[in-house]
Design a protein around this motif. Structure first.
Motif, PDB file in Angstrom:
ATOM      1  N   THR A 149      -3.489  33.508  31.558  1.00  0.00           N
ATOM      2  CA  THR A 149      -4.487  34.578  31.452  1.00  0.00           C
ATOM      3  C   THR A 149      -3.783  35.886  31.092  1.00  0.00           C
ATOM      4  O   THR A 149      -4.235  36.635  30.222  1.00  0.00           O
ATOM      5  CB  THR A 149      -5.237  34.765  32.791  1.00  0.00           C
ATOM      6  OG1 THR A 149      -5.766  33.515  33.164  1.00  0.00           O
ATOM      7  CG2 THR A 149      -6.334  35.793  32.686  1.00  0.00           C
ATOM      8  N   ALA A 150      -2.640  36.123  31.764  1.00  0.00           N
ATOM      9  CA  ALA A 150      -1.888  37.352  31.486  1.00  0.00           C
ATOM     10  C   ALA A 150      -1.379  37.348  30.048  1.00  0.00           C
ATOM     11  O   ALA A 150      -1.473  38.365  29.346  1.00  0.00           O
ATOM     12  CB  ALA A 150      -0.729  37.475  32.458  1.00  0.00           C
ATOM     13  N   ILE A 151      -0.838  36.202  29.602  1.00  0.00           N
ATOM     14  CA  ILE A 151      -0.328  36.126  28.226  1.00  0.00           C
ATOM     15  C   ILE A 151      -1.472  36.336  27.235  1.00  0.00           C
ATOM     16  O   ILE A 151      -1.337  37.072  26.255  1.00  0.00           O
ATOM     17  CB  ILE A 151       0.384  34.766  27.979  1.00  0.00           C
ATOM     18  CG1 ILE A 151       1.683  34.708  28.805  1.00  0.00           C
ATOM     19  CG2 ILE A 151       0.703  34.566  26.498  1.00  0.00           C
ATOM     20  CD1 ILE A 151       2.332  33.350  28.865  1.00  0.00           C
TER      21      ILE A 151
ATOM     22  N   ALA B 225      -4.223  38.014  27.690  1.00  0.00           N
ATOM     23  CA  ALA B 225      -4.589  39.441  27.686  1.00  0.00           C
ATOM     24  C   ALA B 225      -3.551  40.237  26.910  1.00  0.00           C
ATOM     25  O   ALA B 225      -3.885  41.156  26.148  1.00  0.00           O
ATOM     26  CB  ALA B 225      -4.686  39.965  29.113  1.00  0.00           C
ATOM     27  N   GLY B 226      -2.266  39.878  27.090  1.00  0.00           N
ATOM     28  CA  GLY B 226      -1.189  40.565  26.376  1.00  0.00           C
ATOM     29  C   GLY B 226      -1.322  40.387  24.879  1.00  0.00           C
ATOM     30  O   GLY B 226      -1.176  41.349  24.113  1.00  0.00           O
TER      31      GLY B 226
ATOM     32  N   MET C  12      -4.142  42.515  23.580  1.00  0.00           N
ATOM     33  CA  MET C  12      -3.785  43.943  23.485  1.00  0.00           C
ATOM     34  C   MET C  12      -2.818  44.180  22.338  1.00  0.00           C
ATOM     35  O   MET C  12      -2.883  45.205  21.649  1.00  0.00           O
ATOM     36  CB  MET C  12      -3.179  44.425  24.810  1.00  0.00           C
ATOM     37  CG  MET C  12      -4.224  44.559  25.911  1.00  0.00           C
ATOM     38  SD  MET C  12      -3.575  45.303  27.414  1.00  0.00           S
ATOM     39  CE  MET C  12      -2.616  43.966  28.086  1.00  0.00           C
TER      40      MET C  12
END
Lengths: 132, 263
Positions: free
Chosen positions: B37-39, B41-42, B45
């Protein structure tokens, strides 16, 4: 952060209030997808809480996304603010990723630091008391 | 991390979209708070940042082309004004002065014209430039009913940025006009222009004509003509070594220029 405060202002994506210790706090609502208008609403609200210089704690735990325009607005570039510094509380990979993008790419003009706990964030904010 | 997770596929597809300069697609961020999920979102962005940078780069390219266009137009206005001022002029000295000035300005304007007309906006190809330049000079200087040929043997590897192209263009302009003015009294002859790239940054340009040739013991540093002084000055600007001679492969004059691009 304890939301059980009497002076909490409810925004679409944030709960915002002035702490008893003089530190302004704003907490992201779980699953928030923060847009530019939310960022503007939040900064207007934060800046309206005091006429003095202040430090800010942003509890970013639970944030889902922040658009580039909103991140740019939060960078405080090209606008005046009495905010001295921003402490951001993160917990998950997601909130850390978003906060790191904000610091590393958007490059806010204020000192910004990430923390895992509110206590550490408060301690750091207190070091800015001298500047006030 | 589960490698069968379809978010990995989504991230790879998104990266491929970025490679195609399509930054509008995004991955849906769900409620899972794991590394993927973090990747995701990264990467989302990163796409937003790249989109802004890509728009800004395109805008800069457009402005640069516009700038070259305007510089070229302004130079054209200057040459038109020079031409208009000589409409009623009969003094051959003044007419020659204006014609030479016009030709020099046009050789510089041509670099700007080629830069805004091409896809890239940084480099000009020497072979294409010389071809346009010699045609333009011939229109102004070639004597009527002439049989003067131009042979170009310019490597397609010779590309220059504007900083080098302008002095090099002016040097070639001086050499061609000099040949057309002085070398071919009988209106017959050949001009040969060769250029090649030597190694990473080196270039050799050789200009020859089979006309009347230079005076005996010709030395460029002793020359008092503006054209020769310009050649010497512009060669210095390129940090180039120059050589002049009257015994090339033909009987006329031979000019050599060897230089390396600065890093």
């Amino acid at each position: 952060m304890d939301l059980n405060v009497s002076n909490c202002i409810e925004l679409r994506c944030y709960h915002t209030w002035m702490g008893k210790d003089g530190i302004v706090r704003t907490k992201v609502k779980p699953g928030s997808e923060v847009l530019l208008e939310d960022a503007i609403e939040n900064s207007n609200c934060v800046n309206g809480l005091t006429q003095d210089k202040f430090t800010l704690i942003v509890d970013a735990r639970g944030v889902k996304s922040i658009t580039k325009e909103a991140r740019e607005h939060f960078s405080v570039k090209g606008r005046s603010s009495r905010c001295l510094s921003i402490a951001i509380i993160v917990d998950s990979h997601l909130s850390r990723m978003i906060a790191n993008f904000y610091i590393g790419l958007t490059k806010p003009v204020l000192p910004v630091k990430l923390f895992n706990t509110e206590a550490n964030a408060v301690n750091w904010c207190k070091t800015w008391e001298v500047v006030k | 991390m589960n490698f069968e997770d379809n978010r990995i596929q989504e991230i790879m597809e998104l990266l491929m979209s970025y490679a195609r300069l399509d930054f509008d697609k995004k991955i849906q961020i769900d409620t899972r708070q794991d590394e993927l999920t973090a990747i995701s979102a990264g990467v989302n962005m990163l796409g937003e940042e790249l989109k802004v940078n890509s728009i800004s780069l395109k805008e800069k390219e457009r402005l640069l082309k516009e700038l070259h266009h305007r510089v070229k137009n302004n130079m054209q206005i200057i040459t038109s004004m020079l031409r208009l001022q000589t409409i009623n002029e009969t003094d051959p000295k003044i007419l020659a002065f204006v014609r030479d000035s016009k030709s020099r300005i046009e050789s510089m304007a041509l670099v700007h014209e080629m830069l805004y007309s091409s896809d890239g906006f940084e480099f000009t190809q020497l072979s294409e430039y010389i071809d346009f330049l010699q045609r333009s000079i011939f229109m102004s200087y070639a004597p009527p009913a002439h049989k003067i040929n131009v042979e170009l043997k310019v490597s397609e590897k010779c590309y220059f940025k504007i900083d080098n192209m302008i002095p090099l263009g002016l040097i070639i302009n001086e050499l061609i006009t000099n040949s057309l003015k002085h070398a071919f009294r009988d209106r017959v002859g050949t001009i040969l222009i060769q250029a090649e790239k030597i190694g990473e940054r080196g270039f050799v340009v050789v200009y020859e004509d089979d006309g009347l040739g230079l005076k005996e013991n010709f030395k460029i540093e002793d020359s008092e003509t503006l054209g020769m002084q310009l050649i010497e000055m512009l060669s210095d600007q390129l940090d180039a070594k120059i050589s002049f001679g009257s015994k090339g492969t033909r009987s006329g004059k031979k000019f050599g220029l060897r230089f390396e691009l600065r890093i």
